[in-house]
Write a protein that holds these residues in place. Structure first.
Motif, PDB file in Angstrom:
ATOM      1  N   ALA A   4       9.284 112.768 -47.896  1.00 54.20           N
ATOM      2  CA  ALA A   4       8.439 113.019 -46.741  1.00 54.20           C
ATOM      3  C   ALA A   4       7.692 114.336 -46.889  1.00 54.20           C
ATOM      4  N   SER A   5       8.337 115.323 -47.529  1.00 52.48           N
ATOM      5  CA  SER A   5       7.706 116.636 -47.636  1.00 52.48           C
ATOM      6  C   SER A   5       6.451 116.593 -48.488  1.00 52.48           C
ATOM      7  N   VAL A   6       6.343 115.659 -49.416  1.00 49.19           N
ATOM      8  CA  VAL A   6       5.161 115.560 -50.258  1.00 49.19           C
ATOM      9  C   VAL A   6       3.948 115.129 -49.452  1.00 49.19           C
ATOM     10  N   PHE A   7       4.111 114.152 -48.595  1.00 47.57           N
ATOM     11  CA  PHE A   7       2.983 113.618 -47.836  1.00 47.57           C
ATOM     12  C   PHE A   7       2.776 114.342 -46.510  1.00 47.57           C
ATOM     13  N   GLU A   8       3.751 115.129 -46.101  1.00 48.15           N
ATOM     14  CA  GLU A   8       3.599 115.866 -44.852  1.00 48.15           C
ATOM     15  C   GLU A   8       2.471 116.883 -44.987  1.00 48.15           C
ATOM     16  N   GLY A   9       1.472 116.735 -44.168  1.00 48.37           N
ATOM     17  CA  GLY A   9       0.332 117.630 -44.236  1.00 48.37           C
ATOM     18  C   GLY A   9      -0.680 117.271 -45.303  1.00 48.37           C
ATOM     19  N   ASP A 246       3.859  97.080 -49.981  1.00 51.29           N
ATOM     20  CA  ASP A 246       3.275  98.173 -49.192  1.00 51.29           C
ATOM     21  C   ASP A 246       3.701  99.541 -49.693  1.00 51.29           C
ATOM     22  N   VAL A 247       3.718  99.707 -50.998  1.00 54.34           N
ATOM     23  CA  VAL A 247       4.246 100.934 -51.593  1.00 54.34           C
ATOM     24  C   VAL A 247       3.506 102.173 -51.114  1.00 54.34           C
ATOM     25  N   LEU A 248       2.176 102.104 -51.026  1.00 52.85           N
ATOM     26  CA  LEU A 248       1.410 103.281 -50.629  1.00 52.85           C
ATOM     27  C   LEU A 248       1.639 103.631 -49.154  1.00 52.85           C
ATOM     28  N   LEU A 249       1.678 102.630 -48.320  1.00 48.20           N
ATOM     29  CA  LEU A 249       1.886 102.870 -46.895  1.00 48.20           C
ATOM     30  C   LEU A 249       3.283 103.421 -46.641  1.00 48.20           C
ATOM     31  N   ARG A 253       4.589 107.126 -45.219  1.00 49.18           N
ATOM     32  CA  ARG A 253       5.517 107.281 -44.091  1.00 49.18           C
ATOM     33  C   ARG A 253       6.737 108.110 -44.470  1.00 49.18           C
ATOM     34  N   GLY A 254       6.843 108.472 -45.753  1.00 49.06           N
ATOM     35  CA  GLY A 254       7.951 109.325 -46.160  1.00 49.06           C
ATOM     36  C   GLY A 254       9.124 108.608 -46.771  1.00 49.06           C
ATOM     37  N   ALA A 256      11.596 107.104 -49.519  1.00 49.55           N
ATOM     38  CA  ALA A 256      11.987 107.592 -50.847  1.00 49.55           C
ATOM     39  C   ALA A 256      11.859 106.463 -51.864  1.00 49.55           C
ATOM     40  N   ILE A 257      10.629 106.214 -52.301  1.00 51.08           N
ATOM     41  CA  ILE A 257      10.354 105.167 -53.276  1.00 51.08           C
ATOM     42  C   ILE A 257       9.963 105.827 -54.593  1.00 51.08           C
ATOM     43  N   GLY A 258      10.552 105.377 -55.694  1.00 44.11           N
ATOM     44  CA  GLY A 258      10.169 105.862 -57.007  1.00 44.11           C
ATOM     45  C   GLY A 258      10.702 107.243 -57.316  1.00 44.11           C
ATOM     46  N   THR A 259      10.120 107.851 -58.335  1.00 44.64           N
ATOM     47  CA  THR A 259      10.483 109.205 -58.754  1.00 44.64           C
ATOM     48  C   THR A 259       9.484 110.191 -58.177  1.00 44.64           C
ATOM     49  N   HIS A 260      10.020 111.164 -57.499  1.00 42.12           N
ATOM     50  CA  HIS A 260       9.208 112.150 -56.790  1.00 42.12           C
ATOM     51  C   HIS A 260       9.312 113.473 -57.557  1.00 42.12           C
ATOM     52  N   LEU A 261       8.153 113.958 -58.053  1.00 44.42           N
ATOM     53  CA  LEU A 261       8.115 115.194 -58.824  1.00 44.42           C
ATOM     54  C   LEU A 261       7.346 116.236 -58.018  1.00 44.42           C
ATOM     55  N   LYS A 262       8.078 117.173 -57.489  1.00 44.34           N
ATOM     56  CA  LYS A 262       7.532 118.166 -56.573  1.00 44.34           C
ATOM     57  C   LYS A 262       6.829 119.284 -57.330  1.00 44.34           C
ATOM     58  N   ALA A 263       5.644 119.650 -56.870  1.00 45.11           N
ATOM     59  CA  ALA A 263       4.929 120.787 -57.450  1.00 45.11           C
ATOM     60  C   ALA A 263       5.639 122.077 -57.064  1.00 45.11           C
ATOM     61  N   ARG A 264       5.739 122.977 -58.025  1.00 44.31           N
ATOM     62  CA  ARG A 264       6.429 124.238 -57.775  1.00 44.31           C
ATOM     63  C   ARG A 264       5.539 125.242 -57.057  1.00 44.31           C
ATOM     64  N   THR A 265       4.228 125.102 -57.189  1.00 42.00           N
ATOM     65  CA  THR A 265       3.294 126.099 -56.688  1.00 42.00           C
ATOM     66  C   THR A 265       2.457 125.522 -55.558  1.00 42.00           C
TER      67      THR A 265
END
Length: 383
Positions: A4-9, A246-249, A253-254, A256-265
């Motif tokens: 959820a934090s990736v798409f939030e904002g 509906d993978v994109l939708l 919505r947050g 947890a589908i797939g592998t999530h790679l968070k940006a450090r910066t």
């Protein structure tokens, strides 16, 4: 750290889909699959997202139309397949997006377009203008004419470059795999699914060995490297199975589908560090005391009227220094005009640019979003 934090904002999303998904494992453009993604893209656009699609599949579709069952090795045959297949690919996206009320545009890019700063800015301006007019760009490599893109290019890398180009918040790579495992699950029953990690972590590259499908050119490693590249400009990446309903939708919505790679910066910090550390200065301008106050104290853009002298021989899009009246470097940033043009418009109001040059690219010589003060640059470098 959650999905959820990736798409939030998030506001701007780049979606990349691979050849095997677009062409149903090489059997030709899959209208049903593309229709499903286009329906989701339209829903995201309706929710206020700006979306860019990077789609593989031109060569695979061309192979199908030409009756070829295996990917050719000769360069001219690959170029011919790309030329034939691009017609069908663009037509399919236009038809499906139009059915959901979205206008679309075909944009063919090469790595050279994104390596040259002036062409980079032109491509960026075009894409941002399309998004501002609610037109969804569908991007592919220009495999028809560029030899090294066919030999060595992959659209995972292109997706990351586009994410950097438009300063996307999220890159979604849709593939024929669920995501990243700690090892090949077909060979190692102990392989663990990686649902969450930090983009750029070197251990991910070790996990992601292996080649892509016979249709496409990429594999999981190219996706991990793409995420590493995207994170440099602050974009996080999600690698997910493209046929997940509906993978994109659901991602938006947050879920947890797939592998999530968070940006450090953070995005802004990454952009400022890129300007401070990785670009060579091509020239400089000296500004008056009024411009110094506007830049240093108010965080404003640099307008031509505040420029007193121009030094060097720089092109549009190159990094230049901004110096105070005593010659001390105050800031650096990307110039919207060449040195020759800057000399002509120096000390003139922005409203006079078109009359002097015959056109106006931007009202600013350097926009504040493309500028970093020297004090901030030093702090970024030290950090």
């Amino acid at each position: 750290m959650t999905t959820a934090s990736v798409f939030e904002g998030a506001r701007r999303i780049v979606v990349k889909v691979g050849s095997s998904l677009v062409t149903n494992e090489g059997r030709g453009v899959d209208a049903v699959a593309i229709g499903n993604w286009c329906r989701q893209l339209a829903a995201l656009a309706q929710d206020g997202y700006e979306v860019v699609m990077v789609s593989s599949g031109a060569i695979a579709e061309g192979m199908k139309r030409l009756g070829w069952t295996t990917r050719p090795k000769e360069l001219h045959e690959l170029q011919a397949a790309a030329a034939v297949g691009q017609m069908g690919l663009a037509q399919m996206y236009e038809t499906q997006l139009s059915a959901h009320g979205l206008s679309s545009a075909q944009v063919l890019l090469t790595h050279a377009d994104l390596a040259d700063r002036e062409r980079y800015l032109n491509a960026r301006s075009t894409l941002l203008t399309l998004l501002a007019h609610r037109v969804l760009p569908v991007i592919n490599e220009n495999d028809t004419v560029v030899t090294d893109e066919i030999k060595f290019g992959d659209n995972d890398t292109l997706g990351a470059l586009v994410a950097n180009l438009v300063e996307a918040d999220v890159l979604v790579i849709l593939t024929d795999q669920r995501g990243l495992y700690s090892a090949d699950p077909r060979k190692d029953p102990q392989a663990q699914f990686i649902s969450l990690a930090e983009a750029g972590d070197p251990s991910l590259e070790t996990m992601a060995g292996g080649a892509g499908s016979s249709i496409g050119r990429g594999g999981m490693l190219t996706k991990i490297l793409a995420a590493k590249r995207a994170c440099r400009s602050g974009a996080s990446t999600v690698i997910a199975w493209g046929r997940e309903p509906d993978v994109l939708l659901r991602l938006a919505r947050g879920e947890a589908i797939g592998t999530h790679l968070k940006a450090r910066t953070q995005k802004l910090a990454a952009r400022k560090q890129w300007m401070a550390d990785h670009l060579q200065l091509r020239g400089s301008v000296r500004v008056d005391d009024g411009a110094v106050a506007k830049l240093r104290d108010e965080g404003k853009s640099l307008l031509p009227i505040g420029v007193t002298t121009v030094q060097g021989d720089f092109h549009r899009g190159e990094v230049i220094a901004v110096c105070a009246p005593d010659g001390t470097e105050l800031a650096r940033g990307l110039s919207n005009y060449s040195a020759a043009e800057a000399r002509l418009i120096a000390r003139k109001a922005s409203s006079a640019i078109e009359a002097v040059l015959g056109y106006q690219a931007e009202p600013e010589l350097i926009h504040r979003d493309n500028m970093i003060l020297v004090e901030a640059a030093r702090a970024t470098t030290a950090g």
